[in-house]
Design a protein around this motif. Structure first.
Motif, PDB file in Angstrom:
ATOM      1  N   GLU A  76      38.134  54.261  29.673  1.00  0.00           N
ATOM      2  CA  GLU A  76      37.425  54.783  30.842  1.00  0.00           C
ATOM      3  C   GLU A  76      36.082  55.379  30.431  1.00  0.00           C
ATOM      4  O   GLU A  76      35.057  55.142  31.088  1.00  0.00           O
ATOM      5  CB  GLU A  76      38.272  55.841  31.545  1.00  0.00           C
ATOM      6  N   ALA A  77      36.078  56.147  29.364  1.00  0.00           N
ATOM      7  CA  ALA A  77      34.844  56.797  28.912  1.00  0.00           C
ATOM      8  C   ALA A  77      33.793  55.769  28.509  1.00  0.00           C
ATOM      9  O   ALA A  77      32.600  55.926  28.806  1.00  0.00           O
ATOM     10  CB  ALA A  77      35.146  57.741  27.751  1.00  0.00           C
ATOM     11  N   ARG A  78      34.228  54.711  27.843  1.00  0.00           N
ATOM     12  CA  ARG A  78      33.281  53.675  27.412  1.00  0.00           C
ATOM     13  C   ARG A  78      32.665  52.972  28.618  1.00  0.00           C
ATOM     14  O   ARG A  78      31.454  52.684  28.638  1.00  0.00           O
ATOM     15  CB  ARG A  78      33.988  52.657  26.507  1.00  0.00           C
ATOM     16  N   LEU A  79      33.484  52.681  29.608  1.00  0.00           N
ATOM     17  CA  LEU A  79      32.962  51.993  30.784  1.00  0.00           C
ATOM     18  C   LEU A  79      32.058  52.912  31.603  1.00  0.00           C
ATOM     19  O   LEU A  79      31.054  52.472  32.165  1.00  0.00           O
ATOM     20  CB  LEU A  79      34.107  51.452  31.636  1.00  0.00           C
ATOM     21  N   ARG A  80      32.403  54.182  31.672  1.00  0.00           N
ATOM     22  CA  ARG A  80      31.550  55.138  32.379  1.00  0.00           C
ATOM     23  C   ARG A  80      30.193  55.251  31.680  1.00  0.00           C
ATOM     24  O   ARG A  80      29.151  55.277  32.330  1.00  0.00           O
ATOM     25  CB  ARG A  80      32.246  56.492  32.444  1.00  0.00           C
ATOM     26  N   GLU A  81      30.228  55.307  30.370  1.00  0.00           N
ATOM     27  CA  GLU A  81      29.004  55.371  29.581  1.00  0.00           C
ATOM     28  C   GLU A  81      28.126  54.141  29.813  1.00  0.00           C
ATOM     29  O   GLU A  81      26.897  54.223  29.828  1.00  0.00           O
ATOM     30  CB  GLU A  81      29.356  55.486  28.096  1.00  0.00           C
ATOM     31  N   ALA A  82      28.759  52.994  30.013  1.00  0.00           N
ATOM     32  CA  ALA A  82      28.020  51.738  30.213  1.00  0.00           C
ATOM     33  C   ALA A  82      27.489  51.581  31.634  1.00  0.00           C
ATOM     34  O   ALA A  82      26.799  50.609  31.939  1.00  0.00           O
ATOM     35  CB  ALA A  82      28.919  50.550  29.864  1.00  0.00           C
ATOM     36  N   GLY A  83      27.831  52.510  32.530  1.00  0.00           N
ATOM     37  CA  GLY A  83      27.328  52.454  33.889  1.00  0.00           C
ATOM     38  C   GLY A  83      28.123  51.568  34.824  1.00  0.00           C
ATOM     39  O   GLY A  83      27.626  51.181  35.888  1.00  0.00           O
ATOM     40  N   VAL A  84      29.361  51.250  34.457  1.00  0.00           N
ATOM     41  CA  VAL A  84      30.226  50.440  35.319  1.00  0.00           C
ATOM     42  C   VAL A  84      30.608  51.258  36.560  1.00  0.00           C
ATOM     43  O   VAL A  84      30.916  52.450  36.455  1.00  0.00           O
ATOM     44  CB  VAL A  84      31.482  50.004  34.537  1.00  0.00           C
ATOM     45  N   ASP A  85      30.587  50.614  37.723  1.00  0.00           N
ATOM     46  CA  ASP A  85      30.799  51.336  38.984  1.00  0.00           C
ATOM     47  C   ASP A  85      32.181  51.961  39.112  1.00  0.00           C
ATOM     48  O   ASP A  85      32.323  53.050  39.655  1.00  0.00           O
ATOM     49  CB  ASP A  85      30.559  50.398  40.175  1.00  0.00           C
ATOM     50  N   THR A  86      33.202  51.260  38.658  1.00  0.00           N
ATOM     51  CA  THR A  86      34.582  51.733  38.828  1.00  0.00           C
ATOM     52  C   THR A  86      35.284  51.793  37.468  1.00  0.00           C
ATOM     53  O   THR A  86      36.194  51.004  37.203  1.00  0.00           O
ATOM     54  CB  THR A  86      35.351  50.810  39.787  1.00  0.00           C
ATOM     55  N   PRO A  87      34.885  52.719  36.609  1.00  0.00           N
ATOM     56  CA  PRO A  87      35.430  52.736  35.246  1.00  0.00           C
ATOM     57  C   PRO A  87      36.932  52.988  35.187  1.00  0.00           C
ATOM     58  O   PRO A  87      37.625  52.381  34.362  1.00  0.00           O
ATOM     59  CB  PRO A  87      34.643  53.861  34.566  1.00  0.00           C
ATOM     60  N   ASP A  88      37.443  53.851  36.067  1.00  0.00           N
ATOM     61  CA  ASP A  88      38.873  54.164  36.035  1.00  0.00           C
ATOM     62  C   ASP A  88      39.707  52.942  36.409  1.00  0.00           C
ATOM     63  O   ASP A  88      40.671  52.588  35.719  1.00  0.00           O
ATOM     64  CB  ASP A  88      39.194  55.316  36.987  1.00  0.00           C
ATOM     65  N   LEU A  89      39.343  52.295  37.515  1.00  0.00           N
ATOM     66  CA  LEU A  89      40.069  51.114  37.972  1.00  0.00           C
ATOM     67  C   LEU A  89      39.974  49.988  36.952  1.00  0.00           C
ATOM     68  O   LEU A  89      40.981  49.351  36.602  1.00  0.00           O
ATOM     69  CB  LEU A  89      39.524  50.648  39.314  1.00  0.00           C
ATOM     70  N   ASP A  90      38.766  49.727  36.477  1.00  0.00           N
ATOM     71  CA  ASP A  90      38.580  48.615  35.548  1.00  0.00           C
ATOM     72  C   ASP A  90      39.338  48.849  34.255  1.00  0.00           C
ATOM     73  O   ASP A  90      39.954  47.923  33.699  1.00  0.00           O
ATOM     74  CB  ASP A  90      37.091  48.411  35.265  1.00  0.00           C
ATOM     75  N   ALA A  91      39.314  50.086  33.767  1.00  0.00           N
ATOM     76  CA  ALA A  91      40.057  50.395  32.541  1.00  0.00           C
ATOM     77  C   ALA A  91      41.548  50.179  32.749  1.00  0.00           C
ATOM     78  O   ALA A  91      42.233  49.609  31.883  1.00  0.00           O
ATOM     79  CB  ALA A  91      39.780  51.830  32.108  1.00  0.00           C
ATOM     80  N   ARG A  92      42.056  50.601  33.893  1.00  0.00           N
ATOM     81  CA  ARG A  92      43.489  50.409  34.153  1.00  0.00           C
ATOM     82  C   ARG A  92      43.858  48.942  34.159  1.00  0.00           C
ATOM     83  O   ARG A  92      44.858  48.533  33.554  1.00  0.00           O
ATOM     84  CB  ARG A  92      43.878  51.064  35.488  1.00  0.00           C
ATOM     85  N   LEU A  93      43.059  48.133  34.850  1.00  0.00           N
ATOM     86  CA  LEU A  93      43.367  46.704  34.921  1.00  0.00           C
ATOM     87  C   LEU A  93      43.322  46.053  33.541  1.00  0.00           C
ATOM     88  O   LEU A  93      44.168  45.203  33.217  1.00  0.00           O
ATOM     89  CB  LEU A  93      42.379  46.018  35.858  1.00  0.00           C
ATOM     90  N   LEU A  94      42.363  46.450  32.727  1.00  0.00           N
ATOM     91  CA  LEU A  94      42.250  45.875  31.389  1.00  0.00           C
ATOM     92  C   LEU A  94      43.389  46.325  30.488  1.00  0.00           C
ATOM     93  O   LEU A  94      43.906  45.534  29.682  1.00  0.00           O
ATOM     94  CB  LEU A  94      40.897  46.247  30.775  1.00  0.00           C
ATOM     95  N   VAL A  95      43.798  47.588  30.610  1.00  0.00           N
ATOM     96  CA  VAL A  95      44.941  48.075  29.827  1.00  0.00           C
ATOM     97  C   VAL A  95      46.204  47.314  30.195  1.00  0.00           C
ATOM     98  O   VAL A  95      46.948  46.850  29.318  1.00  0.00           O
ATOM     99  CB  VAL A  95      45.132  49.593  30.041  1.00  0.00           C
ATOM    100  N   GLU A  96      46.441  47.172  31.479  1.00  0.00           N
ATOM    101  CA  GLU A  96      47.640  46.446  31.922  1.00  0.00           C
ATOM    102  C   GLU A  96      47.630  45.014  31.408  1.00  0.00           C
ATOM    103  O   GLU A  96      48.649  44.500  30.941  1.00  0.00           O
ATOM    104  CB  GLU A  96      47.719  46.466  33.455  1.00  0.00           C
ATOM    105  N   HIS A  97      46.480  44.382  31.480  1.00  0.00           N
ATOM    106  CA  HIS A  97      46.365  42.988  31.056  1.00  0.00           C
ATOM    107  C   HIS A  97      46.519  42.851  29.546  1.00  0.00           C
ATOM    108  O   HIS A  97      47.308  42.023  29.067  1.00  0.00           O
ATOM    109  CB  HIS A  97      45.003  42.437  31.500  1.00  0.00           C
ATOM    110  N   ALA A  98      45.796  43.654  28.793  1.00  0.00           N
ATOM    111  CA  ALA A  98      45.786  43.510  27.333  1.00  0.00           C
ATOM    112  C   ALA A  98      47.121  43.864  26.706  1.00  0.00           C
ATOM    113  O   ALA A  98      47.542  43.245  25.717  1.00  0.00           O
ATOM    114  CB  ALA A  98      44.685  44.382  26.728  1.00  0.00           C
ATOM    115  N   LEU A  99      47.809  44.849  27.294  1.00  0.00           N
ATOM    116  CA  LEU A  99      49.049  45.339  26.691  1.00  0.00           C
ATOM    117  C   LEU A  99      50.301  44.839  27.408  1.00  0.00           C
ATOM    118  O   LEU A  99      51.414  45.176  27.008  1.00  0.00           O
ATOM    119  CB  LEU A  99      49.044  46.872  26.665  1.00  0.00           C
ATOM    120  N   GLY A 100      50.117  44.060  28.469  1.00  0.00           N
ATOM    121  CA  GLY A 100      51.276  43.529  29.186  1.00  0.00           C
ATOM    122  C   GLY A 100      52.090  44.597  29.879  1.00  0.00           C
ATOM    123  O   GLY A 100      53.324  44.529  29.916  1.00  0.00           O
ATOM    124  N   LEU A 101      51.414  45.576  30.462  1.00  0.00           N
ATOM    125  CA  LEU A 101      52.094  46.711  31.088  1.00  0.00           C
ATOM    126  C   LEU A 101      51.956  46.664  32.607  1.00  0.00           C
ATOM    127  O   LEU A 101      51.058  46.014  33.147  1.00  0.00           O
ATOM    128  CB  LEU A 101      51.483  48.026  30.578  1.00  0.00           C
TER     129      LEU A 101
END
Length: 284
Positions: free
Chosen positions: A13-38
């Motif tokens: 989340e912090a990395r995406l927020r730093e990069a200026g992504v509009d929805t860092p919390d949502l995007d981080a969650r989706l990527l975590v679920e996808h990458a880790l199969g959760l």
């Protein structure tokens, strides 16, 4: 170094927020679920579990792709739209919530959702509009046309993915040219960005959506002129046309449909208040 699931998610989340992504919390969650199969539930019940280093590295690589402004849907390879899930490829525009406005407007305009109507989707891309309508119209069938063979392949895959293959067919073509059949409903989300505005689009769009699906010519209306002129030959008497439009284009597109002999059936706004789609009837 060990890291827990909760710490890893916060790092993403912090990395995406730093990069200026509009929805860092949502995007981080989706990527975590996808990458880790959760699942989303796992994120809470297993928050203090340690994540193996290879898994953490795999996630952080995806986070860097998102930080570079690659859309989440492109990274995941699919995108939810309406009630369906759609695979993406480089030849398809990534479906967006604004387009659901067109689906909703068409459904509201149809007097009987159980009727065995025929639908046509011009510039079908992923097939999102046609497949969303078929999911709500149990006895309807449809044809999707796209200039790109890659898009036709994606739409065909998406029909099967959503259990709609028996009622949807896709083929290559140049809008409605050469189609002899007449349809109860013709829909389209054509390219509508004026050519000079392409460079100013968000990088998620400019660098990842196919230019052919974005560039609408000098005033953004090139495709509408073609499609509107074809409507009288594509629609059966009493048929409905539904077109997604860009901001500020609704009046011009409604005018093009009127010149083609269609009666106005309404202009509909998206959730942001933008006039997003135009409907017209062919009365005879």
């Amino acid at each position: 170094m060990t890291i827990t699931l909760q710490q890893l998610r916060r790092t993403a989340e912090a990395r995406l927020r730093e990069a200026g992504v509009d929805t860092p919390d949502l995007d981080a969650r989706l990527l975590v679920e996808h990458a880790l199969g959760l699942t989303r539930h796992d994120l809470f019940t297993r928050a203090n579990d340690t994540v193996p280093e290879p898994d953490a590295a795999r996630l952080l690589a995806l986070v860097e792709r998102r930080a570079a402004r690659e859309p989440v849907g492109r990274i995941l390879g699919h995108r939810e739209f309406w009630t369906i899930d759609l695979a993406l490829n480089p030849d398809t525009l990534e479906p967006r919530p604004d387009t659901e406005t067109l689906v909703e407007a068409v459904l509201k305009a149809l007097p009987d959702r159980s009727a065995p109507v025929r639908l046509l989707d011009l510039g079908t891309g992923t097939g999102c509009i046609l497949l969303a309508l078929l999911a709500e119209l149990p006895n309807a069938t449809g044809l999707g046309v796209d200039l790109s063979p890659g898009a036709v392949a994606a739409a065909t895959e998406n029909a099967a993915r959503n259990g709609l293959a028996e009622r949807a067919r896709f083929q290559t073509g140049n809008w409605g040219a050469g189609l002899a059949e007449r349809f109860a409903v013709v829909v389209s989300n054509p390219p509508y960005i004026p050519s000079a505005d392409i460079a100013a689009l968000d990088p998620e769009v400019r660098e990842h959506d196919p230019l052919r699906a974005l560039d609408g010519g000098a005033d953004g209306l090139d495709a509408y002129r073609i499609i509107a002129a074809q409507m009288p030959d594509l629609l059966q008497p009493g048929g409905l046309a539904g077109l997604e439009v860009g901001q500020g284009q609704a009046a011009d597109v409604a005018g093009l449909l009127a010149v083609a002999g269609l009666e106005p059936a309404g202009v509909f706004r998206d959730l942001g208040g933008v006039e997003r789609c135009v409907l017209g009837w062919k009365r005879s």
